[in-house]
Design a protein around this motif. Structure first.
Motif, short mmCIF file in Angstrom:
data_model
loop_
_atom_site.label_atom_id
_atom_site.label_comp_id
_atom_site.label_asym_id
_atom_site.label_seq_id
_atom_site.Cartn_x
_atom_site.Cartn_y
_atom_site.Cartn_z
N GLY A 160 -7.34 4.82 -11.93
CA GLY A 160 -8.18 5.81 -11.27
C GLY A 160 -7.37 6.55 -10.24
N ILE A 161 -8.03 7.52 -9.61
CA ILE A 161 -7.37 8.34 -8.60
C ILE A 161 -7.79 7.84 -7.22
N VAL A 162 -6.82 7.66 -6.36
CA VAL A 162 -7.08 7.19 -5.00
C VAL A 162 -7.70 8.33 -4.22
N LYS A 163 -8.94 8.14 -3.75
CA LYS A 163 -9.66 9.18 -3.02
C LYS A 163 -9.42 9.09 -1.52
N SER A 164 -9.27 7.87 -0.99
CA SER A 164 -9.07 7.72 0.45
C SER A 164 -8.50 6.34 0.74
N LEU A 165 -8.24 6.11 2.01
CA LEU A 165 -7.69 4.85 2.49
C LEU A 165 -8.59 4.33 3.59
N PHE A 166 -8.86 3.04 3.57
CA PHE A 166 -9.70 2.40 4.56
C PHE A 166 -8.95 1.20 5.10
N MET A 167 -8.92 1.03 6.41
CA MET A 167 -8.26 -0.14 6.99
C MET A 167 -9.28 -1.28 7.08
N ASP A 168 -9.02 -2.35 6.38
CA ASP A 168 -9.91 -3.50 6.32
C ASP A 168 -9.23 -4.68 7.00
N GLY A 169 -9.54 -4.91 8.27
CA GLY A 169 -8.94 -6.02 9.00
C GLY A 169 -7.44 -5.87 9.15
N GLY A 170 -6.97 -4.65 9.33
CA GLY A 170 -5.54 -4.41 9.48
C GLY A 170 -4.78 -4.25 8.18
N GLU A 171 -5.48 -4.39 7.06
CA GLU A 171 -4.84 -4.24 5.75
C GLU A 171 -5.40 -3.00 5.06
N PRO A 172 -4.52 -2.14 4.50
CA PRO A 172 -5.01 -0.93 3.83
C PRO A 172 -5.78 -1.26 2.56
N LEU A 173 -6.89 -0.57 2.39
CA LEU A 173 -7.71 -0.72 1.20
C LEU A 173 -7.85 0.67 0.58
N LEU A 174 -7.34 0.83 -0.64
CA LEU A 174 -7.42 2.11 -1.33
C LEU A 174 -8.80 2.25 -1.96
N ILE A 175 -9.42 3.42 -1.79
CA ILE A 175 -10.73 3.66 -2.39
C ILE A 175 -10.51 4.44 -3.68
N VAL A 176 -10.83 3.79 -4.80
CA VAL A 176 -10.69 4.38 -6.13
C VAL A 176 -12.08 4.38 -6.75
N GLY A 177 -12.67 5.57 -6.86
CA GLY A 177 -14.06 5.66 -7.31
C GLY A 177 -14.95 4.98 -6.28
N ASN A 178 -15.70 3.97 -6.70
CA ASN A 178 -16.53 3.22 -5.76
C ASN A 178 -15.98 1.82 -5.52
N ARG A 179 -14.70 1.63 -5.79
CA ARG A 179 -14.08 0.32 -5.71
C ARG A 179 -12.95 0.32 -4.68
N GLY A 180 -12.79 -0.77 -3.95
CA GLY A 180 -11.68 -0.94 -3.02
C GLY A 180 -10.55 -1.70 -3.70
N VAL A 181 -9.34 -1.19 -3.58
CA VAL A 181 -8.17 -1.80 -4.22
C VAL A 181 -7.14 -2.10 -3.14
N ARG A 182 -6.67 -3.35 -3.08
CA ARG A 182 -5.63 -3.72 -2.13
C ARG A 182 -4.27 -3.32 -2.69
N LEU A 183 -3.31 -3.08 -1.79
CA LEU A 183 -1.98 -2.65 -2.23
C LEU A 183 -1.34 -3.65 -3.18
N GLY A 184 -1.60 -4.93 -3.00
CA GLY A 184 -1.04 -5.95 -3.86
C GLY A 184 -1.56 -5.91 -5.29
N GLN A 185 -2.65 -5.19 -5.51
CA GLN A 185 -3.22 -5.08 -6.85
C GLN A 185 -2.63 -3.91 -7.64
N VAL A 186 -1.94 -3.00 -6.96
CA VAL A 186 -1.42 -1.79 -7.60
C VAL A 186 -0.24 -2.16 -8.49
N ILE A 187 -0.28 -1.68 -9.73
CA ILE A 187 0.78 -1.92 -10.70
C ILE A 187 1.70 -0.71 -10.78
N GLN A 188 1.08 0.48 -10.82
CA GLN A 188 1.84 1.70 -11.03
C GLN A 188 1.12 2.85 -10.35
N ALA A 189 1.89 3.81 -9.86
CA ALA A 189 1.33 5.01 -9.25
C ALA A 189 2.07 6.22 -9.78
#
Length: 144
Positions: free
Chosen positions: A101-130
Motif C-alpha cells: 500500500g501507499i504510506v499516507k502519514s506517520l504517527f509516533m506511537d510511544g516514541g516509535e514511528p507508525l506508518l499509516i497505510v490505508g486504515n492500518r498502522g505498520v511498524r518500520l520493522g514490518q516493511v520489506i520493500q519501499a
C-alpha cells in the motif's frame, strides 16, 4: 553495545524499583534502569573502599553516550519513516502475509514511528520493500 540482561542486583528493592521504571521492550535497558543501577551501586558501595572518581566519571560518560545514541536512533527512525510517506511499501502483516500500500502519514506511537497505510498502522520493522508510488495510484487531492 547490546545488553541481554542483568542478574544479581544487590537488593530485591532495587530490582523491584528497576521493574517499575522499565520502559520499552523487556530485553533492553533504558535510561532509568541505568540511573537506578548507578544509584544502587553508590548506595551499597563499601565506605572503606568507595568507587574511584575516574570510574564514576566513566560511568556517567557511558550514560551520556547511551542517551545520545538512543536519541540519534529515535531521530533516524523518524526520518526514515517520514521519507516513506507517499511511497508504496510491501510489509508483513500480523497474520504473516505480505501486503502492499501507499504510506499516507506517520504517527509516533510511544516514541516509535507508525506508518499509516490505508486504515492500518505498520511498524518500520514490518516493511520489506519501499519504492516511489506509481503516479496513477496516488491521491492527488492536494493539487488544485
Amino acid at each position: 553495545m547490546t545488553v541481554n540482561g542483568v542478574n544479581g542486583t544487590q537488593a530485591s528493592a532495587a530490582s523491584g524499583a528497576m521493574e517499575t521504571t522499565r520502559t520499552g521492550r523487556a530485553d533492553q535497558l533504558g535510561k532509568m534502569d541505568f540511573l537506578n543501577l548507578l544509584v544502587t551501586q553508590l548506595r551499597y558501595q563499601d565506605p572503606l573502599n568507595p568507587v574511584d572518581d575516574r570510574e564514576f566519571l566513566a560511568q556517567l560518560a557511558q550514560f551520556s553516550a547511551l542517551e545520545q545514541m538512543t536519541e540519534n536512533t529515535r531521530w533516524a527512525q523518524m526520518s526514515y519513516g517520514l521519507s516513506l510517506v507517499g511511497n508504496a511499501i510491501q510489509y508483513w502483516t500480523d497474520a504473516g502475509t505480505v501486503e502492499e500500500g501507499i504510506v499516507k502519514s506517520l504517527f509516533m506511537d510511544g516514541g516509535e514511528p507508525l506508518l499509516i497505510v490505508g486504515n492500518r498502522g505498520v511498524r518500520l520493522g514490518q516493511v520489506i520493500q519501499a519504492a516511489p508510488a506509481p503516479s496513477g495510484d496516488e491521491d492527488d487531492s492536494d493539487s488544485e
